[in-house]
Scaffold this motif. Structure first.
Motif, PDB file in Angstrom:
ATOM      1  N   VAL A 281     -11.370  -5.385   3.421  1.00 50.31           N
ATOM      2  CA  VAL A 281     -10.885  -4.903   2.473  1.00 50.31           C
ATOM      3  C   VAL A 281     -10.541  -3.422   2.814  1.00 50.31           C
ATOM      4  CG1 VAL A 281     -11.327  -4.429  -0.125  1.00 50.31           C
ATOM      5  CG2 VAL A 281     -12.264  -6.412   0.788  1.00 50.31           C
ATOM      6  N   PRO A 282      -9.243  -3.043   2.724  1.00 49.21           N
ATOM      7  CA  PRO A 282      -8.929  -1.770   3.155  1.00 49.21           C
ATOM      8  C   PRO A 282      -9.145  -0.487   1.987  1.00 49.21           C
ATOM      9  CG  PRO A 282      -7.051  -3.198   3.390  1.00 49.21           C
ATOM     10  CD  PRO A 282      -8.176  -3.757   2.521  1.00 49.21           C
ATOM     11  N   ASN A 283      -9.080   0.698   2.257  1.00 45.72           N
ATOM     12  CA  ASN A 283      -9.084   1.584   1.529  1.00 45.72           C
ATOM     13  C   ASN A 283      -7.738   1.415   0.683  1.00 45.72           C
ATOM     14  OD1 ASN A 283     -11.204   3.266   2.520  1.00 45.72           O
ATOM     15  ND2 ASN A 283      -9.949   4.062   4.410  1.00 45.72           N
ATOM     16  N   MET A 284      -7.783   2.041  -0.750  1.00 45.82           N
ATOM     17  CA  MET A 284      -6.907   1.657  -1.481  1.00 45.82           C
ATOM     18  C   MET A 284      -6.288   3.265  -2.142  1.00 45.82           C
ATOM     19  SD  MET A 284      -9.141  -1.141  -3.790  1.00 45.82           S
ATOM     20  CE  MET A 284      -9.949  -2.440  -2.634  1.00 45.82           C
ATOM     21  N   ARG A 285      -5.226   2.861  -3.023  1.00 43.86           N
ATOM     22  CA  ARG A 285      -4.472   3.961  -3.676  1.00 43.86           C
ATOM     23  C   ARG A 285      -3.624   3.281  -4.895  1.00 43.86           C
ATOM     24  NH1 ARG A 285       0.475   3.124  -2.074  1.00 43.86           N
ATOM     25  NH2 ARG A 285       0.933   3.038   0.041  1.00 43.86           N
ATOM     26  N   ALA A 286      -3.172   4.048  -5.503  1.00 46.78           N
ATOM     27  CA  ALA A 286      -2.110   3.670  -6.334  1.00 46.78           C
ATOM     28  C   ALA A 286      -0.978   2.900  -5.837  1.00 46.78           C
ATOM     29  CB  ALA A 286      -1.524   4.849  -7.476  1.00 46.78           C
ATOM     30  N   GLY A 287      -0.665   1.801  -6.569  1.00 46.00           N
ATOM     31  CA  GLY A 287       0.425   1.155  -6.146  1.00 46.00           C
ATOM     32  C   GLY A 287       1.799   1.874  -5.657  1.00 46.00           C
ATOM     33  N   ASP A 288       2.631   1.175  -4.632  1.00 43.85           N
ATOM     34  CA  ASP A 288       3.611   2.137  -4.154  1.00 43.85           C
ATOM     35  C   ASP A 288       4.682   2.823  -5.006  1.00 43.85           C
ATOM     36  OD1 ASP A 288       2.661   1.446  -1.309  1.00 43.85           O
ATOM     37  OD2 ASP A 288       4.115  -0.379  -1.260  1.00 43.85           O
ATOM     38  N   ILE A 289       5.088   2.094  -6.007  1.00 42.29           N
ATOM     39  CA  ILE A 289       6.003   2.774  -6.995  1.00 42.29           C
ATOM     40  C   ILE A 289       5.487   4.069  -7.644  1.00 42.29           C
ATOM     41  CG2 ILE A 289       5.348   1.438  -8.944  1.00 42.29           C
ATOM     42  CD1 ILE A 289       9.055   2.350  -8.159  1.00 42.29           C
ATOM     43  N   THR A 297      -0.857  12.273  -7.834  1.00 41.02           N
ATOM     44  CA  THR A 297      -1.063  13.834  -7.881  1.00 41.02           C
ATOM     45  C   THR A 297      -2.622  14.105  -7.366  1.00 41.02           C
ATOM     46  OG1 THR A 297      -1.459  14.009 -10.008  1.00 41.02           O
ATOM     47  CG2 THR A 297       0.724  14.409  -9.400  1.00 41.02           C
ATOM     48  N   ALA A 298      -3.504  13.085  -7.461  1.00 45.24           N
ATOM     49  CA  ALA A 298      -4.833  13.469  -6.898  1.00 45.24           C
ATOM     50  C   ALA A 298      -4.907  12.823  -5.474  1.00 45.24           C
ATOM     51  CB  ALA A 298      -5.783  12.644  -7.720  1.00 45.24           C
ATOM     52  N   ASN A 299      -4.992  13.727  -4.456  1.00 44.61           N
ATOM     53  CA  ASN A 299      -5.011  13.560  -3.028  1.00 44.61           C
ATOM     54  C   ASN A 299      -3.827  12.588  -2.647  1.00 44.61           C
ATOM     55  OD1 ASN A 299      -7.365  15.216  -2.838  1.00 44.61           O
ATOM     56  ND2 ASN A 299      -8.656  13.413  -3.632  1.00 44.61           N
ATOM     57  N   LYS A 300      -2.873  12.339  -3.172  1.00 40.00           N
ATOM     58  CA  LYS A 300      -1.855  11.657  -3.000  1.00 40.00           C
ATOM     59  C   LYS A 300      -2.227   9.966  -3.042  1.00 40.00           C
ATOM     60  CE  LYS A 300       0.979  14.787  -0.448  1.00 40.00           C
ATOM     61  NZ  LYS A 300       1.569  15.074   0.820  1.00 40.00           N
ATOM     62  N   ARG A 301      -3.361   9.910  -3.855  1.00 39.99           N
ATOM     63  CA  ARG A 301      -3.826   8.593  -3.930  1.00 39.99           C
ATOM     64  C   ARG A 301      -3.861   7.928  -5.433  1.00 39.99           C
ATOM     65  NH1 ARG A 301      -9.663   7.548  -1.253  1.00 39.99           N
ATOM     66  NH2 ARG A 301      -9.146   5.381  -1.838  1.00 39.99           N
ATOM     67  N   VAL A 320       0.880   6.044 -17.240  1.00 39.41           N
ATOM     68  CA  VAL A 320       0.268   5.163 -15.885  1.00 39.41           C
ATOM     69  C   VAL A 320      -0.930   4.748 -16.370  1.00 39.41           C
ATOM     70  CG1 VAL A 320      -0.347   5.228 -13.568  1.00 39.41           C
ATOM     71  CG2 VAL A 320       1.441   7.050 -14.356  1.00 39.41           C
ATOM     72  N   LEU A 321      -1.238   3.426 -16.115  1.00 36.88           N
ATOM     73  CA  LEU A 321      -2.489   2.926 -16.413  1.00 36.88           C
ATOM     74  C   LEU A 321      -3.025   1.945 -15.345  1.00 36.88           C
ATOM     75  CD1 LEU A 321      -0.762   0.578 -19.622  1.00 36.88           C
ATOM     76  CD2 LEU A 321      -1.845   2.806 -19.593  1.00 36.88           C
ATOM     77  N   GLY A 322      -4.517   1.454 -15.687  1.00 42.01           N
ATOM     78  CA  GLY A 322      -5.181   0.720 -14.757  1.00 42.01           C
ATOM     79  C   GLY A 322      -5.605   1.235 -13.775  1.00 42.01           C
ATOM     80  N   ASP A 323      -5.694   0.513 -12.375  1.00 36.94           N
ATOM     81  CA  ASP A 323      -6.458   0.835 -11.252  1.00 36.94           C
ATOM     82  C   ASP A 323      -5.730   2.002 -10.672  1.00 36.94           C
ATOM     83  OD1 ASP A 323      -8.352  -1.155 -11.663  1.00 36.94           O
ATOM     84  OD2 ASP A 323      -7.465  -2.681 -10.455  1.00 36.94           O
ATOM     85  N   ALA A 324      -4.441   2.231 -11.030  1.00 40.85           N
ATOM     86  CA  ALA A 324      -3.799   3.369 -10.263  1.00 40.85           C
ATOM     87  C   ALA A 324      -4.285   4.664 -10.632  1.00 40.85           C
ATOM     88  CB  ALA A 324      -2.431   3.261 -10.629  1.00 40.85           C
ATOM     89  N   ILE A 325      -4.977   4.984 -11.666  1.00 42.50           N
ATOM     90  CA  ILE A 325      -5.190   6.333 -12.347  1.00 42.50           C
ATOM     91  C   ILE A 325      -6.503   6.859 -11.667  1.00 42.50           C
ATOM     92  CG2 ILE A 325      -4.334   5.612 -14.712  1.00 42.50           C
ATOM     93  CD1 ILE A 325      -7.157   5.933 -15.817  1.00 42.50           C
ATOM     94  N   GLN A 326      -6.496   8.168 -11.767  1.00 42.08           N
ATOM     95  CA  GLN A 326      -7.808   9.090 -11.271  1.00 42.08           C
ATOM     96  C   GLN A 326      -8.620   8.669 -12.511  1.00 42.08           C
ATOM     97  OE1 GLN A 326      -8.642  10.442  -8.857  1.00 42.08           O
ATOM     98  NE2 GLN A 326     -10.253  11.838  -9.450  1.00 42.08           N
TER      99      GLN A 326
END
Length: 427
Positions: A281-289, A297-301, A320-326
């Protein structure tokens, strides 16, 4: 009122009550009126699309951009990996959003956002204009932190299965094909990641399968974190009672590369490990779009938002909603929480479009169930309230908590929770 009843009540009704809109389903309506586009049909996006129609009583037009024909639930997907459920059991079509609520569904992928023109560009080449945009892209993976996974075929062989769907089924097939006596290695990234207790539940489900079908096999958890991230005492108790000699937990093991050809995990400070089945399971960030649109804007993640409206702090008229948010303090990246984001955002967007003040006191709940056997389940729950001074969501003192013990009764609650939230999101 018991805590579990209170949490269920908050989950279903908090955002509705704040707007005073408790009417029935919106019909398709005319093509006039403000237009909201929702990118992504996960727990947050699908909920936001449905409830924007409901809260506006059909006055706001909603288009959902989603490439998949069906919603596949990440919660409960570990049971598919363990052989307890089938992928069909966690798959729900999007049809009712269109038929019952008048949400227009575009089977396509959003590739770019032009916030000045208020336009979303599609993979098919088309464009859609919006008055307000809701972006619910979920998570994508930071493959650049695992160079070996960039090689041809690597991601098809060493699976993450952290987005429910084809990889869920593929990982199950890998486990079935694994010889008895082999080792299944599960690597967990540094927090934050989607669903904090999810990896430990997955380990239980795989161990449950091994116990029945491959008793000489083992599960080794390589956790980049210093300790178990959720329900620690409950998971440790389950491993001791049900899976002694099957599950081994190794903290402070951060994977820095993978040799997919040999299923070998390479660590920052520890020796390499070769597994029969490697589940990375790799490190994660907000979806590509979201990243491409400058929303992360938070660490580009992760995407920073105003928690009253979920409007991006970087781009106006985009939410912006869901798992993508800080996340706010103690706010998990979970399906239940994403559903709550969707309702809060829908209430705010409708208010803004209709010239009203958004609700000032959002209140929402989270419940997360984890299976430790095919029947026994544990949970963690919390309630969150907006703090106007700190301008964030904070947990309500004394709310929530964890199970006293795993039980079959909680297993029935967990499956009922799944059916109810799927209906709330999609029916």
């Amino acid at each position: 009122m018991q805590r579990r009843q209170f949490v269920s009540t908050v989950a279903a009704g908090s955002a509705l009550g704040s707007l005073g809109l408790l009417s029935g389903c919106a019909t398709t309506g005319s093509a006039s009126g403000p237009h909201v586009i929702v990118i992504g049909g996960g727990y947050a996006g699908a909920t936001a699309a449905k409830y924007t129609r409901l809260f506006s009583e059909g006055k706001v037009q909603v288009t959902l951009i989603e490439p998949n024909a069906n919603f596949i639930s990440c919660p409960i997907s570990n049971l598919v990996i363990g052989g307890i459920k089938k992928i069909e059991d966690i798959t729900i079509p999007y049809d009712n959003l269109e038929k019952r609520h008048g949400v227009k569904i575009v089977r396509d992928r959003a590739t770019a956002i032009d916030p000045d023109k208020r336009v979303v560009k599609l993979a098919s080449g088309g464009e859609l204009k919006y008055d307000r945009l809701i972006v619910s892209p979920g998570i994508d993976f930071m493959w650049e932190t695992l160079p070996g996974m960039g090689k041809p075929g690597a991601q098809d062989k060493v699976l993450h299965a952290w987005k429910a769907g084809p990889q869920t089924v593929a990982l199950r097939k890998q486990l079935e094909a694994m010889p008895d006596g082999g080792v299944y290695a599960l690597s967990i990234p540094l927090a934050p990641y989607r669903c904090p207790p999810g990896p430990y539940e997955r380990a239980c489900m795989v161990a449950h399968y091994f116990k029945k079908a491959k008793p000489k096999s083992k599960v080794i958890i390589f956790d980049a974190n210093e300790d178990i991230q959720s329900k620690k005492a409950l998971f440790l108790k389950a491993w001791d009672e049900h899976y002694k000699g099957i599950i081994e937990y190794r903290p402070k093991h951060r994977v820095v590369d993978v040799d997919a050809a040999t299923n070998t995990l390479k660590f920052e400070f520890n020796e390499d490990f070769k597994a029969a089945v490697a589940n990375v399971v790799p490190n994660m960030r907000a979806g590509d779009i979201a990243v491409q649109a400058g929303l992360a804007t938070a660490n580009k993640r992760w995407c920073e938002v105003d928690f009253l409206t979920f409007e991006s702090k970087a781009v106006k008229n985009v939410h912006v909603l869901g798992d993508a948010i800080q996340i706010a303090p103690a706010m998990p990246k979970s399906g239940h929480m994403a559903n709550q984001h969707g309702k809060t955002c829908a209430a705010a967007v409708v208010s803004l479009l209709l010239g009203q003040e958004p609700p000032k006191t959002p209140l929402y709940a989270n419940t997360c169930y984890s299976f430790v056997t095919d029947e026994d389940v544990v949970h963690v729950a919390s309630v969150h309230r907006y703090d106007p001074e700190k301008k964030t969501m904070l947990t309500v003192p004394g709310s929530g908590g964890v199970s006293a013990r795993a039980s079959e009764l909680e297993g029935r609650y967990a499956l009922a929770w799944a059916r109810n939230i799927w209906a709330d999101t999609l029916a």
